[in-house]
Design an enzyme around this catalytic site. Structure first.
Site, PDB file in Angstrom:
ATOM      1  N   ASP A 157     -15.733  -1.861   7.981  1.00 32.05           N
ATOM      2  CA  ASP A 157     -16.079  -2.530   6.620  1.00 32.05           C
ATOM      3  C   ASP A 157     -17.150  -3.613   6.675  1.00 32.05           C
ATOM      4  O   ASP A 157     -17.017  -4.497   7.386  1.00 32.05           O
ATOM      5  CB  ASP A 157     -15.103  -2.795   5.829  1.00 32.05           C
ATOM      6  N   GLY A 217      -7.304   5.109   5.162  1.00 34.10           N
ATOM      7  CA  GLY A 217      -6.534   6.301   4.087  1.00 34.10           C
ATOM      8  C   GLY A 217      -7.151   7.673   4.225  1.00 34.10           C
ATOM      9  O   GLY A 217      -8.216   8.073   4.815  1.00 34.10           O
ATOM     10  N   GLU A 259     -14.034  -6.339   8.614  1.00 36.32           N
ATOM     11  CA  GLU A 259     -12.586  -6.121   9.141  1.00 36.32           C
ATOM     12  C   GLU A 259     -12.659  -4.549   9.734  1.00 36.32           C
ATOM     13  O   GLU A 259     -13.577  -3.771   9.467  1.00 36.32           O
ATOM     14  CB  GLU A 259     -11.443  -6.169   8.148  1.00 36.32           C
ATOM     15  N   ASN A 289     -10.235  -1.164  10.121  1.00 39.52           N
ATOM     16  CA  ASN A 289      -8.938  -0.402   9.474  1.00 39.52           C
ATOM     17  C   ASN A 289      -8.625   0.521  10.830  1.00 39.52           C
ATOM     18  O   ASN A 289      -9.215   1.338  10.908  1.00 39.52           O
ATOM     19  CB  ASN A 289      -9.213   0.095   8.539  1.00 39.52           C
ATOM     20  N   SER A 330      -6.462  -3.039   2.435  1.00 37.79           N
ATOM     21  CA  SER A 330      -7.012  -2.359   1.216  1.00 37.79           C
ATOM     22  C   SER A 330      -7.332  -3.501   0.090  1.00 37.79           C
ATOM     23  O   SER A 330      -7.072  -3.256  -1.007  1.00 37.79           O
ATOM     24  CB  SER A 330      -5.990  -1.515   0.625  1.00 37.79           C
ATOM     25  N   TYR A 373      -9.109   3.062  -5.171  1.00 36.97           N
ATOM     26  CA  TYR A 373      -7.899   4.081  -5.484  1.00 36.97           C
ATOM     27  C   TYR A 373      -7.911   4.624  -6.873  1.00 36.97           C
ATOM     28  O   TYR A 373      -7.107   5.405  -6.986  1.00 36.97           O
ATOM     29  CB  TYR A 373      -6.659   3.451  -4.908  1.00 36.97           C
ATOM     30  N   ARG A 433     -12.104   2.379  10.645  1.00 37.76           N
ATOM     31  CA  ARG A 433     -13.182   2.468   9.848  1.00 37.76           C
ATOM     32  C   ARG A 433     -13.567   1.055   9.796  1.00 37.76           C
ATOM     33  O   ARG A 433     -12.657  -0.213   9.647  1.00 37.76           O
ATOM     34  CB  ARG A 433     -12.472   2.640   8.299  1.00 37.76           C
ATOM     35  N   GLU A 449       0.708  -1.165   0.080  1.00 41.51           N
ATOM     36  CA  GLU A 449      -0.139   0.079  -0.049  1.00 41.51           C
ATOM     37  C   GLU A 449       0.877   1.539   0.079  1.00 41.51           C
ATOM     38  O   GLU A 449       0.441   2.272   0.405  1.00 41.51           O
ATOM     39  CB  GLU A 449      -0.885   0.088   1.271  1.00 41.51           C
TER      40      GLU A 449
END
Length: 304
Positions: free
Chosen positions: A251, A273, A267, A269, A140, A210, A249, A13
């Protein structure tokens, strides 16, 4: 005050991290911070920071070793405050199986799954198709494959087929949850809102995350109020049970046909980002917090 923005590194990443870090530097400079240094992390990062002696590090790294507790441990030893989560939380949250072990006993719904040795995939499927294969400790959506009856992976999976089995000795196999792709950010002990990610083709992989134009963000998501509130509560509970700091964050996947029983956390994070396409800044903006203010809030919590 001297702020070092740690970015780059050598994970899969790296490019995303560089984009996040550059955004943070630019935001601080726009808001009048005059002593901000961008640090593209290499193997000599400890010596660089020791010579620099910053007051605080904004950790804009993604993936290992910046998100797995390694850099956090180094900064703790150096007694330099840093943004986002600490050593233990980072080490647990980046490991999807450890995350399950922590959260499932608290009643947080996650897809059924198990760790499999990659070589076993060439003999038989670990569970009924469709299922998902993903690295245990990458973020990611790096190296994720959805195995279906229609996929070109073979049955059983061929070792020659392109997929995460070519790069990892062990993988997490999980039941595939059909339906909506959703996410919730937590900042300052509050769940901000729910965003739905609508993908024109395929699924929400690294490219769709992205590359501009690949995914439409619906913020706030157009889902029933009870589903949205349940997601926000799960995200907040996961943030607390894991011991996250700064922002996180979470998901989700939601199978609408199954109602509340179709909602699953995928998951958490710990260092989301901060790129122009990232979800946490977008949700913060929806709540009236602009990008620069978000960065300052994370620094303030690190110093506190």
């Amino acid at each position: 005050m001297h702020v070092a923005v740690l970015m780059g590194g050598w994970s899969a990443e790296r490019d995303v991290s560089l984009s996040s870090g550059k955004g943070v530097v630019a935001a601080l400079e726009r808001r009048g911070w005059t002593n901000v240094t961008a640090v593209d992390m290499d193997r000599n990062v400890a010596q660089v920071l020791a010579a620099m002696r910053p007051d605080v590090v904004f950790n804009a790294l993604h993936g290992t070793p910046g998100e797995d507790g390694t850099v956090q441990g180094m900064l703790d030893l150096m007694q330099i405050p840093y943004t986002h989560s600490g050593v233990t939380t980072s080490a647990v949250a980046i490991d999807k199986q450890l995350t399950k072990a922590v959260l499932e006993p608290h009643g947080i719904p996650m897809p059924p799954g198990k760790i499999v040795e990659t070589k076993s995939l060439y003999k038989a499927d670990p569970m009924a198709r469709p299922y998902v294969l993903k690295p245990v400790d990458e973020g990611s959506s790096v190296g994720v494959a959805i195995v279906t009856d229609e996929s070109n992976y073979g049955s059983p999976i061929s070792s020659d087929a392109k997929g995460p089995w070519q790069d990892f000795d062990r993988l997490l196999a999980e039941e595939f949850i059909a339906g909506h792709e959703l996410t919730v950010a937590v900042l300052g002990g509050e769940a901000l809102c729910v965003t739905e990610l609508k993908i024109a083709n395929g699924w929400y992989d690294y490219e769709h995350k992205y590359e501009e134009g690949q995914t439409v963000h619906v913020c706030p998501a157009e889902v029933p109020d009870d589903i949205a509130e349940r997601m926000k509560q799960i995200a907040l509970d996961a943030h607390r049970h894991l011991g996250c700091k700064g922002c996180s964050r979470s998901d989700f996947r939601w199978d609408e046909a199954r109602g509340m029983d179709g909602l699953f956390l995928l998951e958490v994070n710990t260092q989301p980002g901060m790129t122009p396409l990232s979800l946490v800044p977008e949700q913060a903006a929806y709540r009236g917090i602009d990008y620069g203010e978000l960065v300052e809030k994370l620094i303030a919590e690190a110093l506190a």
